[in-house]
Motif scaffolding. Structure first.
Motif, PDB file in Angstrom:
ATOM      1  N   ARG A 289     -47.090   3.295 -26.865  1.00 18.54           N
ATOM      2  CA  ARG A 289     -48.372   2.612 -27.067  1.00 18.54           C
ATOM      3  C   ARG A 289     -49.104   2.424 -25.738  1.00 18.54           C
ATOM      4  O   ARG A 289     -50.339   2.517 -25.681  1.00 18.54           O
ATOM      5  N   LEU A 290     -48.353   2.181 -24.680  1.00 23.25           N
ATOM      6  CA  LEU A 290     -48.958   2.063 -23.357  1.00 23.25           C
ATOM      7  C   LEU A 290     -49.574   3.395 -22.929  1.00 23.25           C
ATOM      8  O   LEU A 290     -50.689   3.427 -22.376  1.00 23.25           O
ATOM      9  N   LYS A 291     -48.883   4.497 -23.204  1.00 23.04           N
ATOM     10  CA  LYS A 291     -49.424   5.816 -22.869  1.00 23.04           C
ATOM     11  C   LYS A 291     -50.680   6.112 -23.691  1.00 23.04           C
ATOM     12  O   LYS A 291     -51.620   6.747 -23.196  1.00 23.04           O
ATOM     13  N   ALA A 292     -50.687   5.670 -24.943  1.00 26.10           N
ATOM     14  CA  ALA A 292     -51.874   5.871 -25.777  1.00 26.10           C
ATOM     15  C   ALA A 292     -53.067   5.101 -25.204  1.00 26.10           C
ATOM     16  O   ALA A 292     -54.188   5.616 -25.145  1.00 26.10           O
ATOM     17  N   ALA A 293     -52.818   3.876 -24.755  1.00 21.83           N
ATOM     18  CA  ALA A 293     -53.887   3.087 -24.139  1.00 21.83           C
ATOM     19  C   ALA A 293     -54.362   3.750 -22.844  1.00 21.83           C
ATOM     20  O   ALA A 293     -55.561   3.737 -22.528  1.00 21.83           O
ATOM     21  N   ASN A 294     -53.445   4.368 -22.113  1.00 23.69           N
ATOM     22  CA  ASN A 294     -53.807   5.068 -20.885  1.00 23.69           C
ATOM     23  C   ASN A 294     -54.723   6.256 -21.191  1.00 23.69           C
ATOM     24  O   ASN A 294     -55.704   6.510 -20.485  1.00 23.69           O
ATOM     25  N   ALA A 295     -54.401   6.988 -22.261  1.00 26.46           N
ATOM     26  CA  ALA A 295     -55.228   8.135 -22.647  1.00 26.46           C
ATOM     27  C   ALA A 295     -56.607   7.691 -23.132  1.00 26.46           C
ATOM     28  O   ALA A 295     -57.605   8.384 -22.908  1.00 26.46           O
ATOM     29  N   ASN A 296     -56.677   6.540 -23.779  1.00 28.50           N
ATOM     30  CA  ASN A 296     -57.973   6.051 -24.252  1.00 28.50           C
ATOM     31  C   ASN A 296     -58.906   5.714 -23.090  1.00 28.50           C
ATOM     32  O   ASN A 296     -60.132   5.785 -23.234  1.00 28.50           O
ATOM     33  N   ILE A 297     -58.317   5.350 -21.937  1.00 28.02           N
ATOM     34  CA  ILE A 297     -59.165   5.141 -20.755  1.00 28.02           C
ATOM     35  C   ILE A 297     -59.827   6.452 -20.358  1.00 28.02           C
ATOM     36  O   ILE A 297     -61.021   6.487 -20.006  1.00 28.02           O
ATOM     37  N   GLY A 298     -59.085   7.554 -20.402  1.00 31.42           N
ATOM     38  CA  GLY A 298     -59.669   8.862 -20.088  1.00 31.42           C
ATOM     39  C   GLY A 298     -60.800   9.213 -21.025  1.00 31.42           C
ATOM     40  O   GLY A 298     -61.842   9.733 -20.602  1.00 31.42           O
ATOM     41  N   ALA A 299     -60.626   8.909 -22.321  1.00 29.59           N
ATOM     42  CA  ALA A 299     -61.699   9.188 -23.283  1.00 29.59           C
ATOM     43  C   ALA A 299     -62.921   8.323 -23.005  1.00 29.59           C
ATOM     44  O   ALA A 299     -64.064   8.790 -23.109  1.00 29.59           O
ATOM     45  N   ALA A 300     -62.695   7.062 -22.616  1.00 30.42           N
ATOM     46  CA  ALA A 300     -63.819   6.172 -22.310  1.00 30.42           C
ATOM     47  C   ALA A 300     -64.545   6.621 -21.043  1.00 30.42           C
ATOM     48  O   ALA A 300     -65.772   6.520 -20.950  1.00 30.42           O
TER      49      ALA A 300
END
Length: 463
Positions: A289-300
């Motif tokens: 879940r932490l990695k998913a949140a990290n990837a969402n920063i890239g999308a943002a």
């Protein structure tokens, strides 16, 4: 290759090799000590590679397997995995262009002169790509990565639910067996007190005992009956709870006369706290879940950059339907890239980036909390294990002493030295000591089962 199609192919190649704006991921340091305060026994023992190697009782194995096959909570967890897998498949599909076949018919009327109009028929067939985003800045790739990590987190959650279910079934089974043992002791006590009451009746009739002795014997007998009824009620409820865990309410539990002393589980080494990071599925899920949140920063982050969407089509057109397939058609194509550059959206992109960043910090805190919770749970089990064994040893000595006390009191009563109230008091103390000993043995087995759970369950999870 047709010249008009070259730009589309070039742009598509660039999109598939897009860069990523995801922050570099580094696993946070584990906020726990390097060792447990209380070392567990059997540190050199070999870890069992499956729950069958740890829970060796045949009836317990049957019940655990039934729960894994029929428990509805575990079935829901498995379906959650399928749901997350489907969501990841949808998100991953956005990284590749969708090619659609099209067929269209158009009839129009145009003004040719003030007094004359022309009707036109047009038939078209073709293949096309509609609204495909060229992922130059990795927005779609980041969203796909986030979906993948969410799917993996759901998988780990299923493994965690599996380990919890196995432990719950084992604890419920131990509870049923402990209640059966306590019912046996209560039945023996009731039989003994019935004999004592009958003997006191005879002695009272001959004048050896008084009415107070008879009433005390009657109270002890009724107390034993009440305790037996309460234990049978608890056993019925415990069996129902176990059947619910197995997903088969109403299915009988084998009534085996198995003493708790013969239900010892296989040795289980605690290892080092660092091993929890790899063994505990809930910790692995928190990291995903932490990695998913990290990837969402890239999308943002990518949302601040231009988005290019590609729509293209190639096909055949003719004024007559039959002409499309008889050689009289015309080849047509269309290529229309669209560039969207965010200029002013009232701070939406900035707020989305802030939101993604905060969620990542939340993910870090949740990951660290999962590690600390796991460390505390293992520490509690290890600390309790030693003290429970000490309690059992002391309680066994108490029980032996109470048995000897009862024997001595009975001999004194037979010689007329002690009164019957002393005998009843010794019987009551022995009954309480035996019941407490069974409960401590149950607690020890439950503690060992909990250790299996808090260390992560199976080390080679079965599919």
């Amino acid at each position: 290759m047709n010249a008009p199609l070259k730009p589309a192919v070039i742009l598509l190649s660039l999109a598939l090799g897009a860069c990523s704006l995801d922050p570099a991921y580094t696993r946070p340091d584990a906020p726990i000590p390097a060792s447990y305060a209380v070392a567990g026994d059997g540190e050199t023992a070999i870890r069992p590679d499956s729950w069958q190697a740890y829970f060796t009782d045949p009836e317990l194995q049957r019940l655990i397997q039934a729960a894994l096959d029929h428990n509805r909570d575990l079935r829901i967890a498995a379906l959650r995995v399928e749901e997350a897998r489907a969501q990841y498949g949808i998100q991953r599909a956005d990284r590749l262009p969708a090619v659609d076949a099209t067929a269209a018919y158009e009839r129009s009327r145009a003004l040719y002169t003030p007094d004359q109009t022309i009707n036109t028929d047009l038939y078209r067939v073709g293949l096309g790509i509609s609204g495909f985003e060229l992922d130059f800045f990795g927005r779609v790739k980041s969203l796909s990565s986030a979906a993948l990590e969410s799917y993996l987190a759901t998988q780990e959650a299923q493994q965690s639910a599996r380990a919890s279910l196995i432990a719950e079934v084992a604890i419920a089974y131990v509870n049923v067996r402990a209640l059966a043992e306590r019912i046996r002791l209560a039945g023996e006590t009731e039989a003994s007190r019935t004999q004592g009451y009958q003997r006191t009746q005879r002695r009272q009739q001959t004048g050896l005992d008084n009415a107070l002795d008879l009433k005390a014997a009657e109270l002890q007998l009724e107390s034993a009956k009440a305790s037996l009824a309460a234990l049978r009620r608890e056993q019925a409820q415990a069996v129902n709870a176990l059947q619910l865990l197995t997903g088969q309410p109403g299915q009988p539990i084998l009534d085996q006369d198995i003493a708790l002393d013969r239900m010892a589980f296989a040795p289980l080494p605690a290892g080092l706290p660092s091993a929890l990071l790899e063994n505990r599925p809930d910790i692995r899920a928190a990291e995903h879940r932490l990695k998913a949140a990290n990837a969402n920063i890239g999308a943002a982050r990518a949302a601040f950059f231009p988005r290019i969407q590609l729509t293209t089509n190639i096909g055949l057109a003719d004024g007559h339907l039959s002409g499309l397939f008889s050689g009289g058609h015309a080849k047509v194509w269309a290529f229309s890239p669209q560039l969207t550059l965010p200029i002013f959206n009232h701070g939406r992109n900035r707020a989305n980036l802030d939101l993604a960043s905060v969620r990542r910090e939340i993910g870090v805190a949740e990951y660290e909390r999962a590690i600390q919770t796991a460390f505390t749970e293992v520490s509690d089990v290890l600390a309790s294990r030693e003290q429970i064994e000490a309690q059992i040893t002391a309680q066994m000595r108490i029980t032996d002493s109470e048995k000897e006390r009862l024997n001595l009191t009975n001999r004194r009563f037979d010689k007329g030295i002690a009164n019957y109230l002393e005998v009843l008091d010794a019987q009551r103390s022995l009954f309480d000591a035996e019941q407490q000993l069974v409960q401590l043995k149950q607690l020890s087995l439950s503690n060992s089962t909990t250790l299996f759970k808090v260390l992560g369950g199976e080390w080679q999870p079965q599919s």
